[in-house]
Design an enzyme around this catalytic site. Structure first.
Site, PDB file in Angstrom:
ATOM      1  N   GLU A   4      32.325  36.966  32.205  1.00 14.57           N
ATOM      2  CA  GLU A   4      34.081  37.232  31.743  1.00 14.57           C
ATOM      3  C   GLU A   4      34.037  36.843  30.224  1.00 14.57           C
ATOM      4  OE1 GLU A   4      36.826  35.506  34.386  1.00 14.57           O
ATOM      5  OE2 GLU A   4      35.643  36.122  36.358  1.00 14.57           O
TER       6      GLU A   4
ATOM      7  N   GLU B 232      32.679  40.271  41.272  1.00 13.81           N
ATOM      8  CA  GLU B 232      33.624  39.448  41.916  1.00 13.81           C
ATOM      9  C   GLU B 232      34.774  40.337  42.299  1.00 13.81           C
ATOM     10  OE1 GLU B 232      34.781  36.112  39.826  1.00 13.81           O
ATOM     11  OE2 GLU B 232      32.778  35.478  39.172  1.00 13.81           O
TER      12      GLU B 232
END
Length: 452
Positions: free
Chosen positions: A277, A383
């Site tokens: 991220e 995810e």
């Protein structure tokens, strides 16, 4: 096709209703247009045989999808052992859980285990120091008998148990029975049994507190709590050899390497997903996110060099996973890509949409699937709050045949406050785990990971 042929990654043989194909490592001049390289040795000439088999399986699934052949998706589950053990409010009931609760939960619902389990060696649970190089219970070099650190022992042992089986014959490793007394709390801890044989592949994330953090915990992973929030030059010093900040980074990486090295010594390949991220908006997310892309690329490459070239870990498959780039919280990830020689698998952490409200044109997750195609690597959902096959989007894996799909922790059964528009129902989870398009841990349990 010339080349070396193998029954790949539990090629999950005739036991499957739709067997995974037999793949080769083709000669370079035999590549189809757009084909993903299948030999991990092109990135790491010393890659272990087991890591090569797992990567070849993932690349083979990707190539099948790219060329319109029937493909399948390994269903994964992230397991937050630190929360399972120490956070009574975590999960679908109040109270402490045994380690691996959400690994076992999939079987409780469906009778089948995940085919991939990702664990986390960070972030710690508010305790000081990593204690690198000291005694640990399973390898005698790190102290597990401290409050709120036993989860790390269990993470490593569960990873070994997913790859080799729990319970397993005594092999000189940590707790072959899967059951032990936690020396810090005095309570009995039990890892979930999975049939005693190979039950899937494993991965690790590393929610790393900022280098030099005296306390290790999730708050210290966030940019706003790091020195970088107040000092614009801090991150550049982290990636500059010789600086105090850089030495602190290497100390953290030695903690990571100590544990991954234990698995390397036992032949366990690991999908390692560091510094995820990274493309979040500046000032948000983790301490490594939203920084100068050149600094981020340097961070990734020096981490790679430390793990592989300096410490000699050749059991690793490197996973690069940006946040979904929806233009608000997450921006285009391309400038952060470390380079083909440092990445094996590309993925996305997708929290920007839901099955009932997809982002962008096309099917749910399709914008991310198409966006990652350019990298010519196996593509995964790293995810997600949701299983891929659900009432709102029952054809997800037909439209976007991801190689691997990992559900985040408690989201498997919990109506997460960050995703108020829906949750996984028992029917959704069963639909996914029993689909012929999915590879579960039960498929591995009926197979032998071998190479001929």
């Amino acid at each position: 096709m010339r080349g070396r042929v193998g029954l790949i990654g539990a090629a999950i043989g005739a036991a499957l209703t739709a067997p995974v194909a037999v793949w080769a490592w083709p000669d370079k001049d035999e590549q189809e247009a757009g084909t993903v390289r299948t030999d991990l040795r092109e990135r790491d000439p010393q890659a272990t045989p087991a890591a090569r088999r797992v990567y070849a399986m993932l690349a083979g699934l990707e190539n099948d999808a790219r060329h319109g052949r029937p493909s399948r998706t390994v269903i994964g589950q992230h397991v937050e052992l630190h929360n399972e053990r120490y956070n009574p409010g975590y999960g679908d009931y109040r109270g402490p859980k045994q380690p691996g609760y959400y690994y076992r939960k999939a079987r409780d619902i469906t009778g089948r285990l995940p085919g991939f389990v990702e664990l986390d060696l960070g972030p710690g649970y508010g305790r000081p120091g990593w204690a690198v190089g000291e005694s640990r219970s399973y390898s005698r070099s790190w102290p597990s008998c401290r409050p709120l650190w036993g989860y790390v022992d269990d993470a490593v042992d569960l990873a070994l148990g997913v790859w080799t089986g729990l319970p397993r014959p005594a092999d000189g490793s940590y707790h072959p029975s899967g059951t032990h007394a936690d020396c810090a709390s005095g309570g009995e801890v039990s890892l979930p049994h999975n049939g005693g044989g190979p039950a899937g592949i494993v991965g690790f994330s590393f929610h790393q507190p900022y280098p030099g953090s005296p306390v290790k915990g999730f708050p210290q992973t966030l940019h706003r709590n790091s020195p970088g929030a107040r000092d614009p030059g801090w991150f550049a010093r982290v990636v500059t050899p010789g600086s105090t900040e850089h030495r602190a980074l290497l100390h953290d990486l030695d903690f990571l390497t100590d544990h991954l090295g234990y698995l390397a010594d036992r032949g366990v390949p690991v999908l390692l997903r560091p510094y995820h991220e990274m493309n979040t908006r500046s000032g948000h997310g983790f301490w490594w996110a939203g920084r100068d892309p050149a600094w981020y690329r340097q961070l990734w490459r020096l981490t790679y060099d430390h793990l592989v070239r300096r410490r000699g870990l050749h059991n690793l498959i490197f996973v690069w996973a940006p946040n979904s780039w929806d233009g608000s919280y997450g921006h285009r990830p391309d400038p952060y890509y470390p380079g083909h020689g440092y990445v094996d698998v590309v993925g996305v952490d997708d929290y920007s949409d839901t099955p009932s409200e997809p982002f962008g044109p096309g099917a749910w997750t399709e914008v991310w699937y198409r966006g990652l195609e350019q990298y010519r690597k196996p593509r995964i959902i790293a995810e997600s709050f949701h299983v891929p096959l659900n009432a709102a989007q029952p054809d997800t894996l037909t439209r976007t045949p991801w190689v691997l799909w990992t559900v985040w922790g408690q989201a498997l059964t919990y109506d997460n406050v960050s995703s108020p528009r829906g949750k996984n129902t028992g029917a959704d989870v069963k639909r996914t785990y029993w689909s012929s398009k999915v590879i579960s841990g039960s498929d591995w349990a009926r197979s032998v990971i071998s190479q001929q």
